[in-house]
Design a protein around this motif. Structure first.
Motif, short mmCIF file in Angstrom:
data_model
loop_
_atom_site.label_atom_id
_atom_site.label_comp_id
_atom_site.label_asym_id
_atom_site.label_seq_id
_atom_site.Cartn_x
_atom_site.Cartn_y
_atom_site.Cartn_z
N ASP A 98 0.80 -1.22 0.00
CA ASP A 98 0.00 0.00 0.00
C ASP A 98 0.84 1.27 0.00
N PHE A 99 1.95 1.28 0.72
CA PHE A 99 2.79 2.47 0.76
C PHE A 99 3.41 2.75 -0.61
N GLU A 100 3.93 1.69 -1.21
CA GLU A 100 4.50 1.83 -2.56
C GLU A 100 3.42 2.20 -3.56
N SER A 101 2.24 1.62 -3.38
CA SER A 101 1.13 1.91 -4.28
C SER A 101 0.73 3.38 -4.19
N TYR A 102 0.72 3.91 -2.98
CA TYR A 102 0.37 5.34 -2.81
C TYR A 102 1.36 6.21 -3.58
N ASP A 103 2.65 6.00 -3.35
CA ASP A 103 3.68 6.83 -3.98
C ASP A 103 3.64 6.72 -5.50
N LYS A 104 3.54 5.49 -6.00
CA LYS A 104 3.62 5.30 -7.44
C LYS A 104 2.34 5.72 -8.15
N THR A 105 1.19 5.53 -7.51
CA THR A 105 -0.07 5.98 -8.13
C THR A 105 -0.12 7.50 -8.16
N LYS A 106 0.31 8.12 -7.09
CA LYS A 106 0.35 9.59 -7.04
C LYS A 106 1.25 10.14 -8.14
N SER A 107 2.43 9.52 -8.30
CA SER A 107 3.36 9.94 -9.35
C SER A 107 2.78 9.70 -10.73
N LEU A 108 2.09 8.57 -10.90
CA LEU A 108 1.46 8.25 -12.18
C LEU A 108 0.45 9.33 -12.58
N LEU A 109 -0.38 9.74 -11.65
CA LEU A 109 -1.41 10.74 -11.95
C LEU A 109 -0.79 12.11 -12.21
N GLU A 110 0.33 12.39 -11.57
CA GLU A 110 1.01 13.66 -11.82
C GLU A 110 1.65 13.67 -13.20
N ARG A 111 2.22 12.54 -13.61
CA ARG A 111 2.87 12.44 -14.92
C ARG A 111 1.87 12.38 -16.06
N HIS A 112 0.70 11.81 -15.77
CA HIS A 112 -0.30 11.61 -16.82
C HIS A 112 -1.66 12.17 -16.39
N PRO A 113 -1.80 13.50 -16.41
CA PRO A 113 -3.08 14.10 -16.00
C PRO A 113 -4.24 13.70 -16.91
N GLU A 114 -3.94 13.12 -18.07
CA GLU A 114 -5.00 12.71 -19.00
C GLU A 114 -5.68 11.42 -18.56
N ILE A 115 -5.09 10.70 -17.61
CA ILE A 115 -5.69 9.45 -17.14
C ILE A 115 -7.03 9.72 -16.49
N ASN A 116 -8.06 9.01 -16.93
CA ASN A 116 -9.40 9.16 -16.35
C ASN A 116 -10.00 7.82 -15.92
N ALA A 117 -9.15 6.77 -15.86
CA ALA A 117 -9.59 5.47 -15.36
C ALA A 117 -8.38 4.71 -14.83
N LEU A 118 -8.60 3.93 -13.76
CA LEU A 118 -7.54 3.12 -13.19
C LEU A 118 -8.03 1.68 -13.06
N TYR A 119 -7.14 0.75 -13.38
CA TYR A 119 -7.43 -0.68 -13.28
C TYR A 119 -6.39 -1.29 -12.35
N PHE A 120 -6.83 -1.67 -11.13
CA PHE A 120 -5.96 -2.31 -10.16
C PHE A 120 -6.08 -3.83 -10.33
N THR A 121 -4.98 -4.49 -10.63
CA THR A 121 -5.04 -5.93 -10.88
C THR A 121 -4.60 -6.76 -9.68
#
Length: 206
Positions: A98-121
């Motif tokens: 969860d800690f790694e997921s928080y950091d990496k998801t936050k970074s992902l959304l900052e790098r790609h503001p165009e993302i409008n859907a997330l798929y957690f596998t």
């Protein structure tokens, strides 16, 4: 692991895999989800729950875990074949943490503001959802797996749109029943794969 299963089978010690499979081994059967089909289902859900151009991010656990890779393959193959308006922008790994997921998801959304859907596998959904909240983005559709307290909470907060469940009680009980029958009667499982139902939950049927 496959070699060890083969050794056990050669000593008449039966093996049934559950939750994740070990391919190319002599195990008797597998009990668990059809991960590829679950990925296809996730693609269909995303198509139903969105409109217009969808730019999706995939948050997975590890590229070394079969169920994670199969879920991604099913999802990507299905959108490629049927839903061209959905496009995967980026894929990240969170090590099911969860800690790694928080950091990496936050970074992902900052790098790609165009993302409008997330798929957690995989796991790490709680941390990823906290990152989503921190980003202030309320327009992102989220699909995840497993009806556990943290995903239920996220659904009640209208963060997760849907989860795909894996019938854990069936996965726990069925292998024991198959092994009992085999040891007591010599009756081998009548098929190789015992897939659990693809159980989709939304807020209204939690």
């Amino acid at each position: 692991v496959a070699n060890k299963i083969d050794q056990l089978q050669s000593r008449q010690i039966p093996v049934i895999t559950t939750n994740t499979d070990i391919r190319n081994s002599s195990r008797l059967a597998f009990v668990g989800s059809d991960f590829y089909r679950c990925g296809q289902t996730a693609a269909g859900l995303m198509n139903l729950m969105t409109s217009g151009e969808v730019r999706a991010g995939i948050v997975t656990g590890s590229s070394q875990v079969l169920c994670h890779t199969d879920r991604i393959a099913g999802f990507c193959d299905r959108i490629s074949a049927c839903y061209p308006r959905i496009r995967v922008i980026a894929e990240i790994e969170n090590s099911d943490d969860d800690f790694e997921s928080y950091d990496k998801t936050k970074s992902l959304l900052e790098r790609h503001p165009e993302i409008n859907a997330l798929y957690f596998t995989a796991a790490g959904v709680y941390g990823g959802c906290r990152a989503l909240i921190a980003s202030g983005r309320k327009d992102i559709r989220v699909i995840a797996y497993d009806k556990i307290p943290s995903t239920q909470e996220a659904m009640e907060e209208n963060i997760i749109s849907a989860v795909i469940c894996q019938q854990p009680k069936v996965q726990g009980a069925k292998p024991l029943q198959l092994l009992f029958d085999y040891l007591m009667t010599g009756q081998a499982p009548d098929r190789e794969f015992y897939y659990t139902a693809v159980d989709v939950r939304i807020l209204e049927n939690l």
